[in-house]
Motif scaffolding. Structure first.
Motif, PDB file in Angstrom:
ATOM      1  N   UNK A 841       0.853  -1.180   0.000  1.00  0.00           N
ATOM      2  CA  UNK A 841       0.000   0.000   0.000  1.00  0.00           C
ATOM      3  C   UNK A 841       0.888   1.227   0.000  1.00  0.00           C
ATOM      4  N   UNK A 842       0.539   2.214  -0.829  1.00  0.00           N
ATOM      5  CA  UNK A 842       1.331   3.429  -0.924  1.00  0.00           C
ATOM      6  C   UNK A 842       0.406   4.641  -0.925  1.00  0.00           C
ATOM      7  N   UNK A 843       0.792   5.649  -0.150  1.00  0.00           N
ATOM      8  CA  UNK A 843       0.064   6.912  -0.119  1.00  0.00           C
ATOM      9  C   UNK A 843       1.047   8.054  -0.300  1.00  0.00           C
ATOM     10  N   UNK A 844       0.659   9.055  -1.037  1.00  0.00           N
ATOM     11  CA  UNK A 844       1.539  10.205  -1.279  1.00  0.00           C
ATOM     12  C   UNK A 844       0.797  11.501  -0.965  1.00  0.00           C
ATOM     13  N   UNK A 845       1.579  12.544  -0.678  1.00  0.00           N
ATOM     14  CA  UNK A 845       1.024  13.887  -0.448  1.00  0.00           C
ATOM     15  C   UNK A 845       2.110  14.904  -0.733  1.00  0.00           C
ATOM     16  N   UNK A 846       1.728  16.126  -0.948  1.00  0.00           N
ATOM     17  CA  UNK A 846       2.680  17.202  -1.195  1.00  0.00           C
ATOM     18  C   UNK A 846       3.304  17.666   0.120  1.00  0.00           C
ATOM     19  N   UNK A 847       4.580  18.054   0.049  1.00  0.00           N
ATOM     20  CA  UNK A 847       5.259  18.652   1.190  1.00  0.00           C
ATOM     21  C   UNK A 847       5.062  20.170   1.102  1.00  0.00           C
ATOM     22  N   UNK A 848       4.629  20.755   2.212  1.00  0.00           N
ATOM     23  CA  UNK A 848       4.393  22.202   2.214  1.00  0.00           C
ATOM     24  C   UNK A 848       5.722  22.962   2.147  1.00  0.00           C
ATOM     25  N   UNK A 849       5.628  24.257   1.871  1.00  0.00           N
ATOM     26  CA  UNK A 849       6.836  25.076   1.760  1.00  0.00           C
ATOM     27  C   UNK A 849       7.641  25.101   3.052  1.00  0.00           C
ATOM     28  N   UNK A 850       6.964  24.946   4.198  1.00  0.00           N
ATOM     29  CA  UNK A 850       7.674  24.980   5.478  1.00  0.00           C
ATOM     30  C   UNK A 850       8.201  23.618   5.886  1.00  0.00           C
ATOM     31  N   UNK A 851       8.079  22.620   5.013  1.00  0.00           N
ATOM     32  CA  UNK A 851       8.582  21.287   5.308  1.00  0.00           C
ATOM     33  C   UNK A 851       7.594  20.393   6.030  1.00  0.00           C
ATOM     34  N   UNK A 852       6.388  20.877   6.309  1.00  0.00           N
ATOM     35  CA  UNK A 852       5.387  20.047   6.990  1.00  0.00           C
ATOM     36  C   UNK A 852       4.622  19.222   5.969  1.00  0.00           C
ATOM     37  N   UNK A 853       4.072  18.165   6.447  1.00  0.00           N
ATOM     38  CA  UNK A 853       3.270  17.304   5.580  1.00  0.00           C
ATOM     39  C   UNK A 853       2.282  16.512   6.436  1.00  0.00           C
ATOM     40  N   UNK A 854       1.252  16.026   5.776  1.00  0.00           N
ATOM     41  CA  UNK A 854       0.323  15.081   6.393  1.00  0.00           C
ATOM     42  C   UNK A 854      -0.330  14.258   5.301  1.00  0.00           C
ATOM     43  N   UNK A 855      -0.523  12.999   5.608  1.00  0.00           N
ATOM     44  CA  UNK A 855      -1.215  12.108   4.678  1.00  0.00           C
ATOM     45  C   UNK A 855      -2.018  11.097   5.479  1.00  0.00           C
ATOM     46  N   UNK A 856      -3.117  10.655   4.885  1.00  0.00           N
ATOM     47  CA  UNK A 856      -4.053   9.761   5.577  1.00  0.00           C
ATOM     48  C   UNK A 856      -3.935   8.355   5.018  1.00  0.00           C
ATOM     49  N   UNK A 857      -3.814   7.389   5.923  1.00  0.00           N
ATOM     50  CA  UNK A 857      -3.649   5.985   5.518  1.00  0.00           C
ATOM     51  C   UNK A 857      -4.705   5.125   6.216  1.00  0.00           C
ATOM     52  N   UNK A 858      -5.194   4.068   5.555  1.00  0.00           N
ATOM     53  CA  UNK A 858      -6.274   3.258   6.138  1.00  0.00           C
ATOM     54  C   UNK A 858      -5.816   1.948   6.787  1.00  0.00           C
ATOM     55  N   UNK A 859      -4.568   1.550   6.544  1.00  0.00           N
ATOM     56  CA  UNK A 859      -4.106   0.261   7.056  1.00  0.00           C
ATOM     57  C   UNK A 859      -3.378   0.449   8.371  1.00  0.00           C
ATOM     58  N   UNK A 860      -3.675  -0.409   9.359  1.00  0.00           N
ATOM     59  CA  UNK A 860      -2.991  -0.380  10.645  1.00  0.00           C
ATOM     60  C   UNK A 860      -1.823  -1.354  10.616  1.00  0.00           C
ATOM     61  N   UNK A 861      -0.905  -1.150  11.538  1.00  0.00           N
ATOM     62  CA  UNK A 861       0.250  -2.057  11.628  1.00  0.00           C
ATOM     63  C   UNK A 861       0.163  -2.958  12.844  1.00  0.00           C
ATOM     64  N   UNK A 862      -0.973  -2.914  13.561  1.00  0.00           N
ATOM     65  CA  UNK A 862      -1.173  -3.848  14.673  1.00  0.00           C
ATOM     66  C   UNK A 862      -2.647  -4.230  14.751  1.00  0.00           C
ATOM     67  N   UNK A 863      -2.969  -5.135  15.664  1.00  0.00           N
ATOM     68  CA  UNK A 863      -4.343  -5.640  15.797  1.00  0.00           C
ATOM     69  C   UNK A 863      -4.866  -5.419  17.204  1.00  0.00           C
ATOM     70  N   UNK A 864      -4.766  -4.198  17.679  1.00  0.00           N
ATOM     71  CA  UNK A 864      -5.138  -3.972  19.069  1.00  0.00           C
ATOM     72  C   UNK A 864      -6.645  -3.959  19.296  1.00  0.00           C
TER      73      UNK A 864
END
Length: 976
Positions: A841-864
């Motif tokens: 699974x791959x998700x991409x997003x743009x990096x803002x001019x100030x170096x910040x970023x955020x992207x939303x992903x639906x897959x978890x890496x654990x089963x809590x």
């Protein structure tokens, strides 16, 4: 000459002779033997429908829903299910033609066998055997209908034709076909027989208005009793199938024709009008009592049934009155039928103005069921509701030459007055009824099972007239045998060959006789394919009412009774399942979850709109509009936003897609909301024999649909959907050649090609080879004789969960300016399904001019979280337990980091922070090695598999571009 035509009405002296007694009663053991044959031949494959673990295994999607209504009736006996909240989320649905007398009769027999408390095993056994039993019972009314037309021999011929017919009537009455079709045929035959008897008695007893006015009970008793019985028989037929209102219309046409004929011949119309008024009046009263869904739907017990019956009853009285007035005024009799037609036309105009909903319902059923004029979009996406491509060819396949001898029989009935023979009202009834059965079969192919009854009955006329023409005496007895001439024997043999040659071996085509087809039936492949996914859904998702930690499952009793009058409100924690309507009944019965759309075609438009949405954002707006109680279709995104303003907790939580939705059924899915199917494929040049050939293949529009983004890409790049389960059996899905047809969307299951169905080394090899062929625009040859291009290996059924998605946030300080101005951040995680297939699974997003970023992903890496917490036990696992987050180009300086994403963050929409370090990013292409040697070895093994698959080349199935859950045929599903 003797055909014993008048046996039912002529008495005879009683004889003690054994032979004469046999001549009077020989038909009874013959009827019994034919019925036993009909039952036996339909139950040959009984063992295939009984599983070791007691899990139902049925043929056809609608069979599963009848199993649901039968179970419900058993739990709530003697009531039948009126309103269902376990389908059609978020509205529920009136089940209409399910939960009727058909189901109640089956449960009643089970109650008797189970001494008032049948076990699930007893209930299931009775349900399985009830269908062949009902088919055998059809022989009784068919015999007596044939006997009235052609004597005892004619009746016997009728049931033999019925028993040997291998077409739709046979296939829909096999063990495992737990559907109301055979109940329809049985009760329709009873209703027509009852009306035949009633009009004949009326002709003999001659009831008229003056007898009614004088209350002469003795003169009216017999015709009144038989008329009431005819009305009750028609009512029972409607109780089995609400859409049996079509027979009310057929009877209406018969009364118009017969009363007009009687008046033209100088016979009082009062006689037959008496029958029509009483019988249809009784039907109007009984069907009024049955009303469950006030409205004008023909598939539910509503206003249509009593109103149409009342119209026919009133019409009979009016025609009788008009005939008397016509006489009193001295008008020419020849204009009486013209006046009747004009009055009917004027009445329809008044109905169109005063009750447009009733008018639309009646006209829609005339054009969509009775006459092949204007089938609806919904009907055209049901394989069994489409008109046959070649009606006469299909009729011959179904009935052999018996169809043409039936036409000859109809001609002989019509010609009776011109031959100086009596024309009874019951003969007119059979002519009108049979012609409508032909028309209905030409309108919707599924009505061939009705036509089978008409073909069997009318052949009694043909045989009786042949016997009369050649002066044959074939009654049982030595005297009649001694009197048969050679030419008469030849005629008899010719009649037998003409009627039965195409139905009996060795003259019948391979695998077309009833006993051969009875041996080869089994549970529906599609239903059993979905069983794995649905059983997983039942065990790994919260019960409806418990989602998200709510504790309201007790408010959704699977066998509960619900009141729709004020609109049912689902409790907090309830949720729906999005899929195509073909599979709604399977989701209800196998998973005990609530589908949005179903084979009633409820919510088909909104399901189509969702599956063909060209972006995740639009798909989400559609689901929000559904949660707001709207029915979205082709609105703009802005209109959808407005519709979704009042969205509630009633949401779709899961999406299920199978290989047929992505394959042959996609054309039907696209028909409901547009654009047209042609929008989703184009012509691409492929390498063929050293040159290029333009072949149809899915285009970018198709791959942009929500369905393709989920099914083909495992939700790669999507924010709110994740794969949580896939079946461990696989199919080839994509563009391929089937026979001479080039299909841009089609699918072939591994099981159909003799390939190991699970995810294995062979499946991986096929997947890799198909991927390489797609990349090179080449045709992939050698699997089951079906050339493929732009095709993939995909699980037969995939289940996705709709989640909020976790937001990965971070900040980088690019002091050394190693990043480009338009840098993007990428998050990747490698995942593995339960069968062992891996994907990224791959998700991409743009990096803002100030170096910040955020992207939303639906897959978890654990089963809590899991079912006990009100969430999903996903069977898709993250292999490394972390997302790899990178910014920059491979092989160059950039930023890299890893982060876990918890299940809680995914389902609740929480944020996760990741720290990135400046590193030289690894270039995966730099580590590539030549793996062709291993691939060659795998390919050699695959070729060996292909050799086996090639042997199944002839195992081609029917065109699958339209819906039909029973392959009914299906799925026959017929429910509009």
């Amino acid at each position: 000459m003797s055909t014993d035509t008048e046996h039912v009405e002529e008495g005879g002296e009683t004889s003690s002779s054994v032979l004469e007694s046999w001549a009077d009663w020989y038909h009874l053991p013959i009827i019994g033997a034919v019925m036993l044959f009909m039952f036996w031949v339909r139950t040959q494959s009984y063992d295939r429908f009984v599983t070791d673990d007691g899990t139902p295994a049925l043929a056809g999607v609608d069979s599963w829903y009848h199993w649901r209504t039968i179970q419900w009736t058993s739990e709530n006996y003697p009531r039948t299910m009126p309103y269902e909240v376990w389908t059609g989320f978020p509205d529920g649905n009136q089940v209409g033609q399910f939960g009727t007398l058909f189901d109640q009769l089956i449960v009643t027999v089970a109650m008797i066998v189970g001494l008032g408390d049948p076990s699930p095993e007893t209930l299931y056994t009775v349900a399985l055997l009830s269908i062949p039993a009902m088919a055998a019972l059809v022989a009784i009314p068919v015999f007596y209908m044939g006997r009235r037309l052609g004597g005892t021999i004619g009746g016997i011929v009728s049931i033999v034709v019925l028993a040997l017919t291998p077409g739709s009537f046979f296939s829909r009455s096999l063990v495992g076909q737990l559907d109301h079709h055979v109940g329809e045929a049985l009760f329709m035959a009873i209703a027509v027989l009852a009306m035949m008897v009633a009009v004949r008695v009326a002709e003999r007893e001659q009831p008229i208005y003056e007898l009614v006015a004088d209350r002469d009970r003795d003169a009216l008793r017999e015709p009144a009793i038989y008329s009431v019985l005819a009305g009750l028989a028609l009512s029972f037929y409607i109780w089995v199938w609400p859409s049996a209102v079509v027979l009310i219309g057929i009877f209406g046409v018969f009364f118009v024709v017969q009363l007009s004929l009687d008046y033209l011949r100088g016979i009082s119309p009062d006689h037959v009008a008496f029958v029509g008024a009483i019988s249809l009046g009784v039907t109007a009263v009984v069907s009024t009592v049955l009303i469950e869904d006030p409205g004008f739907s023909v598939s539910s017990f509503g206003y249509v049934q009593p109103l149409t019956a009342l119209l026919v009853a009133g019409g009979c009285l009016f025609m009788a009155w008009l005939a008397r007035t016509w006489n009193a005024r001295g008008f020419d009799r020849r204009y009486y039928p013209v006046a009747i037609v004009g009055i009917i036309g004027a009445s329809m105009l008044v109905m169109w103005l005063a009750i447009p909903e009733l008018y639309s319902t009646l006209v829609g059923n005339v054009t969509g069921r009775l006459l092949p004029l204007d089938p609806s979009t919904g009907a055209l996406t049901i394989s069994e509701a489409q008109p046959p491509d070649d009606f006469t060819g299909r009729a011959f396949d179904e009935f052999g030459a018996a169809f043409y001898t039936m036409l000859a029989g109809l001609a002989l009935l019509v010609a009776r007055p011109f031959l100086g023979r009596e024309l009874r009202a019951e003969y007119t009834l059979i002519v009108v009824w049979a012609l409508f059965m032909i028309s209905m079969a030409a309108t919707q192919v599924r009505f061939m099972y009705y036509l089978a009854v008409a073909v069997a009955v009318v052949n009694a006329v043909f045989v009786a007239d042949v016997i009369r023409l050649f002066d044959l005496d074939i009654r049982p007895g030595l005297d009649s045998l001694r009197g048969i001439e050679t030419y008469q024997v030849i005629v008899l043999l010719l009649v037998v060959v003409l009627l039965f040659a195409p139905l009996l071996p060795p003259m019948a085509a391979d695998d077309t006789t009833t006993w051969e087809r009875g041996q080869n039936t089994g549970p529906s492949g599609g239903a059993m394919t979905w069983q794995e996914a649905n059983h997983w859904l039942a065990g790994n998702t919260p019960e409806p009412g418990n989602w998200g930690g709510a504790d309201n499952a007790d408010e959704l009793d699977y066998y509960g009774t619900y009141d729709p009058d004020d609109g049912y409100e689902y409790p907090e924690g309830a949720y729906g399942v999005m899929s195509w309507w073909d599979y709604g009944h399977l989701i209800t019965t196998q998973a005990e979850r609530i589908p949005h759309s179903n084979p009633f075609q409820q919510n088909a438009v909104s399901s189509s709109a969702y599956l063909t949405a060209d972006s995740e954002e639009r798909a989400e707006l559609i689901l929000d509009a559904i949660a707001a109680g709207e029915s979205p279709s082709d609105q703009t995104d802005a209109e959808l936003e407005s519709m979704a303003e009042d969205a509630t907790h009633e949401e779709m939580r899961y999406v299920m897609i199978d290989h047929e939705m992505a394959g042959g059924k996609f054309s039907a899915i696209s028909q409901w909301t547009g654009p047209d199917y042609e929008h989703y494929y184009g012509t691409t040049d492929y390498q063929v024999g050293g040159g290029e050939q333009g072949l149809p293949a899915p285009n970018e529009n198709y791959y942009n649909t929500t369905m393709a983004s989920l099914y083909h890409d495992d939700a790669d790049g999507m924010e709110h959907y994740r794969l949580v389960h896939e079946n461990d059996d696989y199919a080839f899905v994509g563009a391929m050649q089937i026979g001479q047809s080039l299909r841009p969307h089609y699918s072939l299951e591994f099981s159909r090609l003799g390939i190991d169905t699970g995810w294995s080394e062979n499946a991986e090899t096929y997947a890799a080879e198909l991927e390489e062929a797609r990349a090179n625009d080449e045709i992939y040859q050698g699997i089951g004789g079906a050339p493929m291009w732009d095709a993939e290996v995909v699980s037969t059924v995939k289940t996705y969960e709709r989640v909020e998605g976790a937001t990965i946030t971070g900040q980088v300080d690019d002091e050394e300016n190693v990043l480009a101005d338009d840098a993007t951040v990428t998050a990747e995680v490698e995942l593995e399904t339960e069968p062992g297939r891996t994907f990224t699974y791959e998700q991409t997003a743009d990096v803002e001019d100030d170096g910040s970023f955020e992207l939303t992903v639906p897959y978890a890496t654990n089963d809590e979280l899991g079912v006990d917490d009100g969430y999903t036990n996903s069977s898709v696992e993250a292999l490394d337990g972390e997302y790899d987050v990178t910014i920059g180009e491979p092989g160059e300086d950039g930023f890299e980091g890893q982060t876990e994403v918890s299940e809680t963050a995914v389902v609740q929409g929480d944020s996760v922070t990741v720290d990135l370090e400046q590193v030289e990013l690894e270039d995966p292409d730099a580590n590539d090695t030549d793996e062709n040697d291993d691939a060659d070895g795998d390919e050699e093994g695959a070729d060996g598999e292909n050799d086996d698959a090639d042997e199944t080349d002839g195992n081609e199935t029917d065109d699958n571009e339209t819906d039909g859950a029973d392959g009914d045929d299906g799925a026959e599903t017929e429910d509009e």
